[in-house]
Structure formats: C-alpha cells, structure tokens
Design an enzyme around this catalytic site. Structure first.
Site, short mmCIF file in Angstrom:
data_model
loop_
_atom_site.label_atom_id
_atom_site.label_comp_id
_atom_site.label_asym_id
_atom_site.label_seq_id
_atom_site.Cartn_x
_atom_site.Cartn_y
_atom_site.Cartn_z
N ASN A 168 0.83 -1.20 0.00
CA ASN A 168 0.00 0.00 0.00
C ASN A 168 0.87 1.25 0.00
O ASN A 168 2.01 1.20 0.45
CB ASN A 168 -0.91 0.01 1.24
CG ASN A 168 -2.08 -0.93 1.09
OD1 ASN A 168 -2.62 -1.09 0.01
ND2 ASN A 168 -2.47 -1.57 2.19
N CYS A 189 -5.36 -7.37 -3.05
CA CYS A 189 -5.84 -7.01 -1.73
C CYS A 189 -6.80 -8.11 -1.28
O CYS A 189 -7.23 -8.93 -2.09
CB CYS A 189 -6.55 -5.65 -1.78
SG CYS A 189 -7.11 -4.99 -0.20
N HIS A 190 -7.12 -8.16 -0.01
CA HIS A 190 -8.06 -9.17 0.46
C HIS A 190 -9.38 -8.56 0.94
O HIS A 190 -10.18 -9.23 1.57
CB HIS A 190 -7.44 -10.02 1.58
CG HIS A 190 -6.76 -9.22 2.64
ND1 HIS A 190 -5.42 -9.33 2.89
CD2 HIS A 190 -7.23 -8.29 3.50
CE1 HIS A 190 -5.09 -8.50 3.87
NE2 HIS A 190 -6.18 -7.87 4.26
N HIS A 219 -9.90 -0.33 -1.79
CA HIS A 219 -10.39 0.13 -0.49
C HIS A 219 -11.64 1.00 -0.61
O HIS A 219 -12.14 1.47 0.41
CB HIS A 219 -9.30 0.88 0.29
CG HIS A 219 -8.24 -0.03 0.82
ND1 HIS A 219 -7.27 0.40 1.70
CD2 HIS A 219 -7.97 -1.34 0.61
CE1 HIS A 219 -6.45 -0.60 2.00
NE2 HIS A 219 -6.87 -1.67 1.34
N ARG A 289 -19.67 7.18 18.74
CA ARG A 289 -20.86 6.62 18.09
C ARG A 289 -20.50 5.56 17.06
O ARG A 289 -21.18 4.53 16.95
CB ARG A 289 -21.64 7.76 17.43
CG ARG A 289 -22.85 7.31 16.62
CD ARG A 289 -23.50 8.51 15.95
NE ARG A 289 -24.50 8.14 14.98
CZ ARG A 289 -25.06 8.98 14.11
NH1 ARG A 289 -24.69 10.27 14.12
NH2 ARG A 289 -25.96 8.56 13.24
#
Length: 451
Positions: A168, A189-190, A219, A289
């Site tokens: 990355n 990527c996974h 991503h 939150r």
C-alpha cells in the site's frame, strides 16, 4: 462469484507463462508471517509444489527466519520446492516468472510514526494512514521510487515476469507502475473476499453460497450485486443497519450502506479516513458513536513488534508449522497461469475501458479472469453515479500524488493534501502547506528531492 465477460482492452500476461517449475520471487520476504501464508497457498497446489521460491529482503536476520519458515511449510505439505535466499535484489529477480512485493519503505520507525505524529500536532488524527489521507500521500511518495526501482530491475533481468503487488497505497503504486514501467502488474488485496466473508457471518449464511459482483477502486469498491441462490441479500443487510445490529467494528460501513444503498469493501477503520464525515477533532461523539479506532495502525505495529521475539523462537524451533490455505489471490493466480485452470479474482489494474465513469488510466479494482493467457480484467461499464463521485474524491488525491512522484513537482504534494477529503475537512490551507513542509523535512532522505 459468478463468471464475468473478459474485456478486450487489457491482458496482463508475461510471455511463456506456462512452465514446469516457475521461479517465484518474494521481495520483502522478511514479512515472515505474510510470506508464510503466501508460500503455503502456492505450495498447496500440487502443480506448484516443485516451484523455486526465492526470498529477498534487506534484513538478513528476518530473511533467515523466513527461510526456516518456508522450508517448514514445504515439509508440512510434502512439497519438493527449492528455497533460496539473498540480500541482492537483482539476483533475486533474475529469471523470475512471478514477483510478489510486500515491502514497507521506512518501516514502522521512522515511517509510520512520522506519518501519525506530525499530523497530530495540527489536530489531524488518522486510523491506518496507508492508503489515503496525509499519511497515505507520504507513504506513497516514499514507496513509489522504490517500486519503480524494482520494476526497472525487472525490465532488465525478468522482463516477462508478472508483478503481484501487495504493498500500500495500492492504487497509487499500481498507477505509478503503469505510467513508469513496462512490467505487467496486478495489485492484490483481500478486502473484497474478506468483506464478503464478514457479511456472510452477519447474515448467518455460508460464504460459499454467496454470489457477488464488485467494482470500484482499491479500499473503496462496492458490491453492486450481493445474492444467495438468486435472492438479493441487500434487504437483509439493510435490516441489520436499521435495527442497530451492525457489529461495533463495522458501524461506519453500515452507516454508509444506509446513505448510499451499497456496501463498501474496506473496513470501517480504513473507510472512516477516506471521507470527511467521521473523524473530526471537535466531535468526539462521532468517534464514540461509530467506534472509530484512532491510531489503530501504530497499535497493531507495536503489538506485532512486541510479539516478534516469541514468534521467531517458535518458528525457528522444533515445532512444525500448520498450513491452511488463505483467501489471498497470489496462489490461485500463479496456479491458473501455470496450468490454464481458470480462476476469477479481484485485481487492481489500469482503467482502460473497464469503468466508464472513472478516469481512464487510473487504478481500478475489478473482477479479472485468470488462465494461461494471464490476468484479464473484465468490463464493468458505468457504476452508480453517486458511488463514482465518491471514488473520484479519492482518485483526485491518488492522481496528484502520482504526478508529484513521477515529475518531482513539490507543488502537487500540497495539491494532493489540499483535495484530500479528511485533511481538507480539518485544516485550512495555511495549515496544510505547513504540515506538508514539516512532513517533507521529517522524511529527509526517505524522499527523493522535490523542486
């Protein structure tokens, strides 16, 4: 996943792909745990069991441990693999058929620490900082030159090899490699297959029964279809969000499902720093939150460093290694190319007619068919317009970072930070310019000169 139609625009394939005993080079093999998983995946295919695994790293101690691990993995699988090691990169690459990159330029210290600590002085907080944001920009700037050096070596000593990149920031690196090198590259990527498994668990459904289609950028890809036996599973996912049953670690992504109508592939801690809505220095209520783990990546690094001595002793001891196949794509890609047995993976490749409403040439993550012809990206067409618009905010940062790296133009580093969604939401222009100056100075020789 269902089969998809191959695009005529791009095929990523080294010539003479089919061989009896391929040479597979691991660049950054001192990443012992990850290398162990990939080696186990590769050697678990009987047709690849006799492969030549060449391990390269700049750290001879880590490399020695990885050699022990690779040998143990081969023994556990009964695989007659050849394992060699070297600290000479060109020697490692010479004659390779496949090159797997798994490096981290500047390491945790000083690289990651610098990326996190200096922005904090400006009130800019991050979670992972390896893909986008100011941390992703700096990581890209120090990594692109090294990846291009690797590619130049490959052009000379293994020009027909396929580069499988796990480093990355994925999109920035693959985009830079496409512009700056002739080497066939696919970024892996996974997140796509990993998130599918997470959602299957949330729904109480075996992941093997789920059929999906996904596309976007690394991503920030979205499942445009998520089904089981032809039944749309999105209504069930929306009920999880509406009823407040989202896992604590996934509140951000379920919130985005409510707002966008589609589920994003990367984790909540990652996604929260790609957009301007969740991490705000004067809104601790949002952090609570949505359970956003600020400084998550440094914590992971510290934990891994603390555990390493124990792990190394176990790996180098008499205890045998248990091997289980993972969901990483490198093994299936090599197997498909060597045997001609088709496979479908999600790869990061240049956008050449693949996604209509993202810029041509940018790096996109799409379904790819793999067989003896190589990695063949498939045509997706147009994404839902609001998803493409969100992705474009990230593509802008990627484009300017790549431009800065390839041209040496310092101004584009400021520009990349200026248009970054999270940075722009927190800092004014004077702060952004000052932050970039501080980061460049702190990086010192880890960065090439910029004018």
């Amino acid at each position: 996943m269902s089969a998809v139609t191959a695009s005529p625009f791009t095929t990523l394939s080294p010539t003479n792909a089919s061989r009896t005993l391929p040479k597979i080079t691991f660049v950054g093999a001192g990443s012992t745990v990850f290398a162990k998983n990939l080696i186990g995946d590769i050697l678990s295919f009987p047709e690849l069991a006799g492969s030549h695994l060449c391990l390269y790293d700049i750290d001879p101690d880590r490399l020695a441990t990885s050699e022990v691990v690779a040998t143990k993995v081969a023994q556990a699988l009964g695989a007659p693999a050849t394992v060699t090691t070297t600290t000479d990169r060109r020697r490692a690459l010479e004659g390779a058929n496949y090159v797997l990159t798994m490096i981290q330029v500047a390491g945790y210290k000083p690289g990651t620490v610098t990326d996190f600590e200096i922005p904090k002085r400006y009130g800019l907080h991050q979670t992972i900082a390896d893909t986008l944001g100011i941390g992703g920009i700096m990581r890209g700037l120090r990594t692109i030159p090294v990846m291009l050096d690797i590619a130049r070596d490959m052009e000379e000593v293994c020009p027909d090899a396929l580069l499988l990149n796990y480093v990355n920031p994925m999109a920035m690196l693959c985009w830079a490699l496409d512009r700056g090198s002739s080497i066939a590259t696919v970024g892996l990527c996974h997140s796509v297959q990993g998130t599918a498994k997470e959602l299957a668990n949330d729904l109480g459904i075996p992941v093997a029964e789920i059929d999906y289609r996904c596309a976007g950028i690394n991503h920030m890809a979205f499942y445009t279809r998520f089904e089981r036996h032809g039944e749309d599973l999105y209504p069930a996912l929306r009920r999880i969000a509406e009823e407040g049953r989202a896992p604590e670690t996934n509140r951000v992504r379920y919130e985005m499902l409510r707002r966008l109508g589609y589920f994003v592939t990367e984790s909540s801690e990652h996604f929260s720093e790609y957009v301007p809505w969740f991490i705000k220095r004067d809104r601790p209520d949002l952090i609570d939150r949505f359970a956003i783990p600020l400084d998550e990546y440094p914590r992971r690094c510290e934990t891994q460093i603390a555990r390493w001595d124990t792990m190394r002793d176990r790996y180098e001891g008499e205890e045998p290694i248990t091997v289980e196949r993972t969901h990483e794509y490198a093994g299936p890609i090599i197997h498909a190319m060597e045997t001609g047995t088709p496979a479908v993976i999600y790869g990061n490749v240049p956008n050449r007619g693949l996604i209509d409403n993202l810029p041509q040439g940018c790096c996109v993550e799409v379904p790819c068919l793999v067989d003896a012809n190589g990695v063949q990206p498939t045509t997706v067409g147009a994404l839902p317009p609001h998803l493409a618009a969100l992705m474009q905010t990230n593509v802008n940062v990627q484009a300017l970072t790549v431009e800065a790296a390839l041209t040496g133009n310092r101004d584009h580093i400021y520009h990349a930070a200026m248009v970054d969604p999270h940075t722009a939401a927190e800092l004014d222009l004077d702060q952004i310019w000052s932050l970039v100056d501080d980061l460049i100075e702190a990086h010192g020789e880890w960065l090439p000169p910029f004018r």
